[in-house]
Every structure is written in C-alpha cells, then in structure tokens.
Design a protein around this motif. Structure first.
Motif, PDB file in Angstrom:
ATOM      1  N   THR A  58       0.830  -1.211   0.000  1.00  0.00           N
ATOM      2  CA  THR A  58       0.000   0.000   0.000  1.00  0.00           C
ATOM      3  C   THR A  58       0.865   1.261   0.000  1.00  0.00           C
ATOM      4  N   ASN A  99      -6.749  -1.203  -4.764  1.00  0.00           N
ATOM      5  CA  ASN A  99      -6.188  -1.270  -3.410  1.00  0.00           C
ATOM      6  C   ASN A  99      -4.928  -0.433  -3.275  1.00  0.00           C
ATOM      7  N   LEU A 100      -4.294  -0.132  -4.383  1.00  0.00           N
ATOM      8  CA  LEU A 100      -3.039   0.641  -4.361  1.00  0.00           C
ATOM      9  C   LEU A 100      -3.380   2.124  -4.335  1.00  0.00           C
TER      10      LEU A 100
END
Length: 1024
Positions: A376, A398-399
């Motif tokens: 992340t 999600n990044l």
C-alpha cells in the motif's frame, strides 16, 4: 526517490563517524594562553580570502575581542591552544581556499562542505601532516586534485565530491594507507583508477560516480576486504566485472549503473554478497537471466536492472521484505506467456515497496488479481510497453497511494474498473494505445490531483464523463482516437481548467458546435479537435486563447468565414482548418503572424486572393488545394491569376482617390512607396532571431539526457510550461542541470527552441539563466527530440516563494524584505544588460515571477527567452502580442510593437506584486481595476495595509498587527517604511499606461541601488 541517485544519496547519509574519534575537546572559555600567533594569523588570512558574501554572518565572531579558539567553527587543543579543527559546513561562504590554512600545523579536521569556495585546492594542504579528515564537498572547486594531498599520511576521510575537479586521480593516492573513506563523486575526473588504490586495504567506502573515468575494473579490487560501499555509476567503465568483486562479503552498496559493462551475473552473486542493500547495474549491457540467488537477497532495499539485455523469467522475490525500489525497465524479460507475471504474487510480501517498474519488456498474459496485493506504500507503478492482455483487475484499486500509473502500449481490453476512483492521490495516469472500451467512468472525477491524463488510442465510447470540474490541476488531457460522441461538455472549458495547456479530442465522433467557452482556456498551447463531426461557425472567442500555439479544427463541418480574430493569436505556429465547409477570404492578417510555420486551409470553399507574405511565401508551409475559387499567391502554388475585377474591386477606392489628386501628389506617393518597399526588403534580408542557426552551441545526445534524468522519470519532473516539461538531471560531470524538453507535438516548439537557444547563446550576465548545451536529435522511439540544458536553480522560481504550496500555508516560507529587494535589483540589472549593453537590445517579452529563478544564494536569474526578440529599426514596426496577461503592457494588446518600455511595464507590475503579494490576475481586479490602480489609490498614506505581512521577521513580535478597532498599525521603522514607499513609487512609475511616461531602466537601477544603500548605511538588518 530517483534510483540513479540512490548511491550518492545513501553515501551522504552516512555519519561522519570518524570525527567523533578524532575531534579534540573544546577550548576553555577563559584560556590562560594567548594562543599561537601563527594559527591566529593563518585564520585571519583565511577570513580575508572569503569575499564579502557571508550571508549568515558566521565570521562576525572572528574579531580581536574574542580569542581565536572561541571563534565560530574553531576547536583548539586545551593544553597548547593550537587549532585542531576548522568546521564551517553549510554556511554559503564565498571565496577561494587560502593556502595559509597549511600553517595550522596541528589541524586534524578541515570541513568546509556545502559552501561556495572556488578556485583550485592549494597544494600547500599537503603540509598538514596531522590531518585526518578533509571534506571540501559541495563547492565549486576546480583544477586537478593536488598531488601533495597524498602527503597527509594520517588521512582517514577524504571528500572532494560535488565540485568541478578535472584530470586524473593521482597515482600517489596509494600512499594514504590509513584512508577509510574516499568520496570523489560528481566531478569531471577522467582516466583510469590508479592501481595503487587497490592496495588501500583500510578503505570501506569508495564513491567515484558521476565522472568521466574509464577502463576496466581489475581483479585487484578483491584486496579491499573491508569495502562496504562502492559507487562507480555514470562513468565510462567497460569490460566484465571481476570475479573477485563477488568475494567482498561486507559489501552493502554496489552501484555501477550507466557504464559499458558486459557479460552475465553469476547465479550465486547474492550468496557471496549477503549484505547487499543497494544493487544498481542499470544502463549497461548485462545479459543472461536474473541470478537465481536474487530470491534470497533478503537485505536488498534497491534493485535496479534498468536498460540491460536480461532475458527469461523473474524469479520469486517474496523474501526481499526490505525492498523499496525495483526496476526491470527496458530489458527482454518475459516471453509473452501467461506465466510471465507469476512473480507478482510473491511481491505481496514486500510491504515497503514504493517504486516498481517493469516497463518496455516482453511480459505477456493477463494482469493477475495479485497486483492488488502489492504494498500500500506503492507510489510509482510502470507497466507500459509490454504485451499484457485482458482486463484491468478491480483489485488494483487497493493501491490507493499511487501517484503515477503507466499502463500504455499493451493489449488491455474491457473497461476501466470503478476501483480507479480510489486513486485520489494520482497525478499521472496513462492508458493510451490499448483496447479499452466502454464509457470513461465518472469515478475518474475523484482524481482531483491529476495533472496528466492520457486515454488516447482506445475504443472508449459514449459522451465524456461527469466530474471533470474536479480536475483543478490538470495540464495535459488526451482523449484522441476513441469513439466518443455527443457534444463536448462545457465543463471541459470551465475556468477551473485555466492550468490546461494540452487538449486533444481528435479522431472521435463529437458533434454540435464548438462552445464559445473555448476562450476560457487561457493557458492552452495545444488544442486539437480534428476529425470529428463538429459544425457551426468557428467561435470568435478562440482569440482569448492568448498562448495558443497549435490549433487543429480539420476534418469537421465548420462553416462560415474564417474568423479574422485568429490573426490576433500572435503565438500561433500551426493552424489546420482543412476539410471543412469554410467560405470567404483567407484573412490577410495570417501573413503577419510572426511564428506561423504551418497553415492548412485545403478542401474548403474559400475564394479570393491568397496572400503572398509571411508564411504564404513558403509553398511547403501552406496547403490551399481543394479551393477552386482561390487565385494569386506565389507562383509555386500554381493558382490562376486573380481576375481584373477582383483586383479592381479590392482597389476601387484607391483608384478613385488617385484620379482626384494632382500629378504632383501621385509622384510623391510613388516615391514614398518605392522608399517603403526598399526599407521592407532591407528588413527582410535580416532573418529574425528565431531563425538564426544554433550550431555554435555544444550539443549533447539524447542518451546523455536520458541517463541524467533516469529515463525522464516522473520523480525528476520539476515543472512544465507551454512548450514542454522541465526535468532535474545530472550529467556525467556531476553538475545538476535543468533539462527543458520540448513537446514537439506542438508544431511551434521548434521555433521556441531556436529562439531560446539563440537569445541566450551570446549573452552572459550573472542574472541571466545560462544555456549550457542543447539536444537536437531522436529518442529511443526514433521520434524527433529537442531539449535545452540550463543551469539548475535549486531554490526554484520567485513565484514559489511568493505563493508557497497549500501544504505550507500555515507555515509560510521566510521571505523577507531585503531578500525581495535584492531579487528586484537582480532583475533590474538583467534588464539593464539586455536593453543597454547588448550589441542589439533584446526584449524579453514575458517577465513574471515564474520566469525568475533563484539559485542557492537566492540570486535571481531571468529565464524563459522563448518569446525574446531583438530590437532594431528593422523589427520595431512588427506588431506582436507578447507576454502573459496581467504582465504584458496594454499597448501590446492594441498591436503596438515590442519595446524596452514593454519590459519596463512588466517589471513595474513585478515590483508591485513582490511587495504586496497580489497577483495582477487576482479576482479583486475587475471592472477596470488593476494592480497598478490598487497600489496607486493607497499611495502613500495607506500603503502599510497593503504590504505583505511576511516581509519582516516575526520572531521578535508581530511587525504588522491588527488593533482592536480593526485598524492596522505599522511597527516598522520610519526608514524602512520610507524605503518601501520609494520602491512602490518606482513600480508605479514603471507600470503607467503610456509607454513614453515610464521610467528608463538606467534610472530604475540607480534608484533601487540607492534604496539598498540607504538600508545598509542605516545599519538595518533582517533575521531569517
């Protein structure tokens, strides 16, 4: 963090641990001895060698009222009161190194790092036989490394990095048997590494990066058993790496990038080098597979294989839990198979990964869902120019800390997933040249930080998404070559798009009219809506796009006449109106556009006379075919001659007038015409500034610029403008530079390139930006490439200091009155030189805070000469609209020629802005109000309320405070207030509407210097 600089970055993070072992105790506060007079005199001579530039007044304590052992930066031995250390690091001292330092015979530590010392390093320093630490890095020292330095047999720490040293590394360096740290990086050293250096078994750190060193690395390097850090990057080393290098088991940093090394890496390299934290071999000719032992390189933080010839598959990297930066860019990895990206799953364990680059390889197959399991902390993800297929996984959202995502030139299909809406920190998104389809999702409106978006060459359809108004920072938008339809949304032309300088909507199916709001794109430089289904008339408001350089409306159904107001766009370099239904005449004003180099009006319904001046004199620069009623023009166009009635109608009024006047007046007119024609021809014999050749400038290759910027990495991007992007880079010499890369999609960028090169080629002044070199060639894709290499100004632009970023809004940059006055004087000095001291006066034409750059000493340098013009009698009659709204003088907007008085007007506005911190384009200036009037109304009794409150130091209490009754009271001294009034009076006198009433630049510089002298003689100081 730019990987090409990691080795240097990590090296300078190392503690100067040697000093803690060798620094003596502090001198007693009340010394009993008078001290050694030799040391005293040597220090005074050292002080004399420092010019008057001591910005922090460090040497103020060096006076007879204090014993020299108590002077700033001096440490003496308690017993003998002899100087043992001289440490003046980071004080911006300016001067040469006095050889009298050699008389400090007890000196053990000499540290003058991060100053502005120039000249050569004295040979006399070799007499300091007790010296253990010698650090002169981050200066501008020149000449060769003095051989006598090798007589300092006690040296353990030697740092000459980041200077301008030339020549070879002395072979006598092998006599320094106690040397542990050697830093010579970022110089201009050449030749081979002397063999004697490999005998220095105490060496633990060697930094030779960013030089011109050459030769192969011998097996003798294996003798350096204590070596922990080795930096050889950005040199000219060649050959294979010696096998003994892989036996240096204590090695933590190995950086050999940007050389000519060949061969393969041993499979067990990370077994024999188990402590490696940084491994850079990018930009070499390393071949073969990735070493199998990479899977066990558990200490690695930086792994760089960029630009080599590696092949095969990437092994599992799951054990590299400290990995922060990983690059396989520009290799031959992968074989376009479904298994190519299997290694991505293992990267889920690399929780510290922030930069990941596999662009320009042969990776194929679909992008796995495991892409969303990457760290992340990931900020930069480069997947472009591969053969990745299938859809983009939803998991990629999600990044959510990504700043840059490049996935262009692959085989991606289907839609953009809605999870892209999570990229709220995204600044650059490129998905062009894929097979993506569906509508452009509205969730992209969440990407409020975007400044570059490229979705071109896909199959997107439908209308453009909503939420465009959230793209407040967007500068580059390319949606060309898709299937978009409907009307172009008004939001595209909203005022929030004032930063937009590139907009390409071509090759779609947009219909309807081109909205009149197009005029609100007041910073647009490239505007292309060609090959759509637009109709109606070309809106006259397009004239408000005052910096427009490239305009293409071709391949639509526009009708009516060509607006004559297009001829007001004096910066226009390319205009394509072909394949429409336009009728009427070609505006004569087009022949007066000074930069126009391409005009296409073919396949319309135009009639009448084709002009024969300006761009119309070059048949290869214009196209008028497919207009059967056009006539005249130059012979190369092979158009029929215009009928007599056409010519008669055009000149009917003149003939009637001539028939009524006397023969004598006719004769007078004819003679006047002949004289005018003679002058015009003579004027045209001299080519304008932007057509001069640039072959006197040294040129540099594209590869060198690519190396200097790590492939023009986004991390090195420091700015953008009308003609392209500016990157920070470092040549092999180690010198930091600014590289201005022109966007050649803008047809006029070439002339800007020529203009700026030539404007700065033959002029030299301390307050003008210096062109170091240029590049005119092709890039790796065989596309044309042009760039200008300029001095790097580490303190950025004046605009940055006046208006710090919002993140610093609560803690403004210290930017005090005396600094601003010095900057204004610097700019005035530059203008004085341009206007009065050049062989032909030069008009800058675009003076504003963003074009004033500040070096490390806050000295101002005038930059951006892309609009500069020579002033001569041959050009003074040319009507040019130059500059930027708010700074350009009012007469330019009425067609008056450029002049020195125009620059003076811009300078006057600059003065008013610098001291009031009011932009001339602020929203408060409406209905005829402007910055000049704003200050004039307050002058002189109410000026205090209009000063920038951060002009003065606030540590001692508020200088300008607000009373309970709401009135603002000035607590500044009467002298300073008088000086401020005088400065703003100059600003007002420079920015009056009438050019003839403005101050002369000679008077301006004299008055400003008088103000500065008043402050100095009054003993007034400002503490930052």
């Amino acid at each position: 963090m730019n990987p090409a600089f990691w080795s240097i970055y990590l090296i300078h993070l190392l503690p100067f641990y040697l000093w803690f072992h060798i620094q003596p105790c502090e001198a007693a506060s009340s010394p009993k001895l008078l001290g050694n007079e030799t040391d005293h005199l040597a220090l005074l001579k050292f002080k004399e060698s420092i010019s008057h530039h001591d910005p922090f007044h460090i040497l103020a304590s060096w006076n007879d009222s204090t014993h020299f052992c108590n002077w700033h930066g001096i440490t003496c031995s308690p017993k003998h009161q002899r100087v043992q250390s001289l440490i003046l690091e980071g004080h911006r001292l300016h001067g040469f190194l006095s050889p009298h330092i050699a008389n400090l015979s007890f000196l053990r530590v000499l540290n003058l790092t991060n100053n502005n010392f120039y000249g050569e390093i004295p040979q006399d320093l070799g007499h300091l036989f007790r010296l253990q630490t010698l650090s002169l890095s981050h200066n501008t020292l020149a000449g060769e490394i003095p051989v006598n330095i090798t007589s300092c047999s006690q040296l353990r720490y030697l740092d000459f990095s980041d200077n301008h040293l030339i020549g070879r590394i002395p072979k006598e360096i092998g006599t320094l048997h106690k040397l542990e740290i050697l830093l010579l990086n970022k110089n201009n050293l050449s030749g081979h590494i002397p063999y004697s250096m490999w005998n220095l078994s105490s060496l633990s750190l060697i930094a030779l990066s960013f030089n011109n060193l050459e030769g192969s690395i011998p097996e003798e390097i294996g003798l350096l058993k204590n070596l922990t850090k080795l930096g050889l990057g950005v040199n000219k080393f060649f050959g294979t790496l010696p096998s003994s290098l892989y036996n240096l088991s204590f090695l933590q940093i190995l950086s050999i990038s940007s050389n000519h090394f060949i061969g393969t890496l041993p499979p067990n390299i990370f077994v024999t080098l188990p402590k490696l934290e940084l491994f850079e071999v990018g930009d070499n000719q390393i071949s073969g597979p990735i070493p199998t032992s990479t899977t066990n390189a558990t200490m690695l933080q930086i792994l760089d294989f960029t630009e080599n010839s590696l092949r095969g598959q990437v092994p599992s990297l799951g054990k590299l839990q400290h990995l922060q930066w990983l690059s396989f860019n520009r290799n031959n990895l992968g074989d376009n198979s479904a298994r190519d990206l299997d290694f991505l799953k293992s990267l889920a364990n690399c929780s510290m990964l922030s930069d990941f680059d596999i662009g320009f390889n042969n990776f194929g197959g679909p992008l796995p869902n495991s892409i969303g399991n990457l760290s992340t902390q990931l900020q930069y993800l480069y997947l472009e120019s591969n053969k990745i297929s299938g859809n983009i996984p939803e998991s990629i959202g999600n990044l959510n800390n990504l700043l840059v995502l490049l996935m262009s030139s692959n085989h991606l299909t289907h839609i953009i997933p809605n999870s892209f809406g999570k990229f709220q920190m995204m600044q650059v998104l490129e998905l062009h040249a894929n097979g993506l389809s569906g509508e452009i999702p509205s969730v992209l409106g969440n990407l409020s930080q975007l400044f570059r978006l490229d979705l071109s060459n896909n199959s997107f359809e439908g209308n453009m998404s909503q939420g465009l108004e959230n793209w407040q920072k967007l500068q580059y938008l390319d949606l060309s070559r898709n299937n978009l339809n409907g009307v172009i949304p008004i939001e595209v032309f909203h005022l929030s798009f004032s930063t937009l300088n590139f907009l390409n909507l071509s090759h779609n199916s947009f219909s309807g009219n081109l909205p009149t709001e197009v005029g609100k794109l007041n910073n647009i430089n490239v505007f292309d809506v060609s090959q759509n289904h637009l109709s109606g008339q070309i809106p006259d408001t397009i004239r408000d796009c005052v910096v427009l350089g490239y305009l293409s409306l071709s391949g639509n159904s526009f009708q009516g006449t060509i607006p004559s107001s297009l001829a007001l766009l004096k910066g226009l370099q390319s205009l394509d109106l072909s394949e429409n239904n336009l009728s009427g005449l070609i505006p004569e004003g087009f022949q007066n556009l000074p930069l126009l180099e391409y005009l296409n009006v073919s396949f319309n319904k135009l009639d009448g006379v084709v002009p024969n001046k300006g761009v119309f004199r070059n048949a290869s620069a214009i196209s008028v075919i497919g207009n059967s009623k056009l006539c005249g023009g130059i012979s190369e166009l092979q158009l029929p001659p215009c009928p007599t009635k056409v010519m008669k109608n055009k000149r009917h009024h003149n003939f009637k007038l001539i028939a009524m006047i006397s023969v004598g007046v006719v004769t007078l007119l004819i003679l006047s015409s002949i004289l005018a024609i003679y002058r015009l021809k003579k004027r045209n014999m001299r080519p304008p500034l932007y057509l001069h050749p640039i072959n006197q400038l040294p040129q540099v290759s594209y590869q060198s610029l690519s190396n200097a910027t790590n492939g023009f990495a986004i991390q090195n991007l420091i700015g953008s403008g009308s003609f392209g992007f500016v990157y920070k880079g470092s040549f092999e010499s180690g010198e930091n530079v600014a590289i201005k890369v022109l966007n050649l999609e803008n047809k006029g960028a070439y002339k800007s390139f020529i203009a700026e090169c030539n404007a700065l080629r033959n002029i030299r002044h301390r307050n003008l930006i210096k062109v170091l070199t240029c590049c005119s060639g092709i890039d790796y894709k065989r596309d044309d490439f042009k760039a200008i290499v300029l001095e790097y100004m580490e303190n950025g632009s004046l605009e940055k200091w006046l208006y710090p970023s919002t993140s610093n809004a609560d803690n403004p940059i210290a930017f005090l009155f005396d600094q601003r006055l010095d900057i204004v004087i610097d700019v005035a000095s530059a203008l004085h030189y341009l206007h009065c001291e050049c062989e032909q006066p030069i008009i800058h034409c675009d003076l504003k805070p963003s074009n004033i750059l500040l070096d490390g000493d806050m000295v101002a340098h005038v930059s951006d000469f892309g609009l500069a013009r020579l002033l001569s009698n041959k050009q003074s009659s040319t009507s040019l609209l130059q500059g930027t709204i708010g700074y350009a003088p009012p007469e330019y907007g009425m067609g008056s020629p450029v002049s020195t008085q125009g620059d003076v007007y811009s300078f006057g506005i600059l003065i008013l802005e610098v001291f009031t911190k009011r932009k001339p384009t602020d929203e408060i200036f409406k209905d005829g109000q402007n910055l000049h009037n704003y200050v004039e109304i307050a002058f002189p009794d109410h000026l205090v309320q209009n000063f920038d409150p951060y002009l003065f130091p606030r540590a001692e209490g508020t200088i300008i405070n607000e009373e309970e009754n709401g009135e603002i009271q000035s607590l500044i001294s009467p002298t300073i207030e008088k000086c401020l009034v005088s400065i703003l009076k100059i600003g007002l006198a420079c920015s009056v509407e009438s050019p003839n009433e403005r101050m002369n630049i000679r008077d301006i510089t004299r008055e400003l210097n008088l103000i500065r002298n008043t402050i100095l003689t009054g003993g007034i100081t400002f503490n930052t």
